[in-house]
Scaffold this active site. Structure first.
Site, PDB file in Angstrom:
ATOM      1  CE1 TYR A  43      -3.458 -15.420 -15.919  1.00  0.00           C
ATOM      2  CE2 TYR A  43      -1.869 -14.559 -17.242  1.00  0.00           C
ATOM      3  CZ  TYR A  43      -2.413 -15.398 -16.541  1.00  0.00           C
ATOM      4  OH  TYR A  43      -1.666 -16.714 -16.898  1.00  0.00           O
ATOM      5  CG  HIS A 101      -7.113 -18.780 -18.594  1.00  0.00           C
ATOM      6  ND1 HIS A 101      -7.002 -17.539 -17.936  1.00  0.00           N
ATOM      7  CD2 HIS A 101      -5.875 -19.268 -18.427  1.00  0.00           C
ATOM      8  CE1 HIS A 101      -6.045 -17.622 -17.220  1.00  0.00           C
ATOM      9  NE2 HIS A 101      -5.592 -18.720 -17.350  1.00  0.00           N
TER      10      HIS A 101
END
Length: 270
Positions: A43, A101
Site C-alpha cells: 500500500y 497478502h
C-alpha cells in the site's frame, strides 16, 4: 467489539490513504473511535500509519496494527527482513497481526516456503499474531499444518452483502479463524440494492452502516476506508446499529457472488 484474538471488529483500511491527507484521515478515524489500522507493504501507507499512531497520543497498546507481506517478499530468507523493515517504517517494535497478502501468484513460491517464514517471524516476536489473506480452504488447511501450534488468527478476503463467501467464512468460523472483510461496503453501491435501501431507511441509517452492522453481527471484522471525515465518522456509527433477525435474513438473500477483486493469477476461489 473485539474477537477471541483481541482484534477490534471496526478497522480502518489505509489503501489509498497516502501522504499527509492519509495521516489526517487516519487521525480522524482514531479520534472517532477506530482502534484498528490495516496496512500492507504494497500500500505504501505503513509510514503514514506509524505517524498517525504517534500523533494520536493514544498508547501503543490501544491501537491494533495489521500489515501484509507482499508476494515479492516470499522467497527463502526474504520475509523476515521485509517485516523488520515494515516495523522500522511503522516505528513499531512489533506488529499486532501480520498477514500473507496473497498466495504466491501461480504458486511461483511454494506455500511452505513463505508460511514457514511467517512462523519464524512469530517466533522472533516481530508479530503477535499471524494470518493470511485471500486463502482458500485447502490453503488454510495446508498453512495450519505447517504452523502447528501457532494459530492462523485471521483470513482477510472480499466479503460484503453482494459477495458473502459463505462456504469460506463458515469454514473459518468452525476452524477458529477470524474473518476480516475487505471491500465491506462494496465500494458504495449498496444503496442500489432495494432490500438494503429499505432496511437503511427503516433504521435511519446509511446502506454502508447496514452492511457493516451485518458483518459485525456475523462476528466478522470490517475495514472500510475513506478520505472524507464525515464518511469516516458515519461508517463508525455502524457499531451502534442493531439489526433484527429478519434484517439479517433479508441481507443474506441478496448475495450475488459479485466478486470485484479477481486477478488472473489469483487462487481458484471456493
Amino acid at each position: 467489539m473485539q474477537n477471541q484474538y483481541g482484534i477490534p471488529a471496526m478497522g480502518f483500511g489505509t489503501y489509498g490513504r497516502n501522504g499527509e491527507a492519509g495521516v489526517e484521515a487516519m487521525l480522524v478515524a482514531l479520534e472517532t473511535g477506530y482502534r484498528h489500522l490495516d496496512t500492507a507493504q504494497d500500500y505504501g501507507t505503513e509510514a503514514q500509519v506509524g505517524e498517525a499512531v504517534r500523533r494520536s497520543g493514544l498508547p501503543r497498546s490501544e491501537v491494533f496494527v495489521t500489515t501484509k507481506i507482499k508476494t515479492s517478499n516470499f522467497g527463502k530468507g526474504a520475509l523476515v527482513p521485509s517485516l523488520r523493515e515494515s516495523c522500522e517504517t511503522l516505528g513499531l517494535e512489533q506488529l499486532d497481526l501480520t498477514l500473507i497478502h496473497w498466495p504466491s501468484p501461480n504458486n511461483e513460491v511454494p506455500l511452505p516456503v513463505y508460511i514457514e517464514q511467517l512462523g519464524e517471524a512469530h517466533a522472533l516476536g516481530l508479530t503477535r499474531l499471524v494470518g493470511v489473506s485471500n486463502f482458500t480452504i485447502a490453503m488454510l488447511k495446508e498453512a495450519q499444518a505447517i504452523l502447528g501450534d501457532v494459530p492462523i488468527a485471521n483470513n482477510q478476503f472480499e466479503l460484503n452483502p453482494l459477495l458473502q463467501n459463505k462456504r469460506l467464512a463458515n469454514y473459518c468460523k468452525d476452524a477458529g479463524i477470524s474473518v476480516t472483510c475487505y471491500l465491506p461496503i462494496a465500494r458504495g453501491i449498496l444503496g442500489e440494492v432495494p432490500e438494503i435501501a429499505e432496511i437503511a431507511a427503516r433504521h435511519g441509517a446509511t446502506p454502508e452502516q447496514v452492511a457493516l452492522a451485518f458483518e459485525f453481527t456475523k462476528g466478522y471484522i470490517a475495514i472500510p476506508t475513506s478520505g472524507k471525515a464525515e464518511r469516516i465518522r458515519s461508517n463508525f456509527k455502524a457499531t451502534r446499529l442493531t439489526l433484527s433477525d429478519e434484517d439479517i435474513r433479508t441481507i443474506e438473500s441478496v448475495d450475488r457472488a459479485q466478486r470485484v477483486i479477481d486477478p488472473d493469477w489469483g487462487p481458484e476461489w471456493d
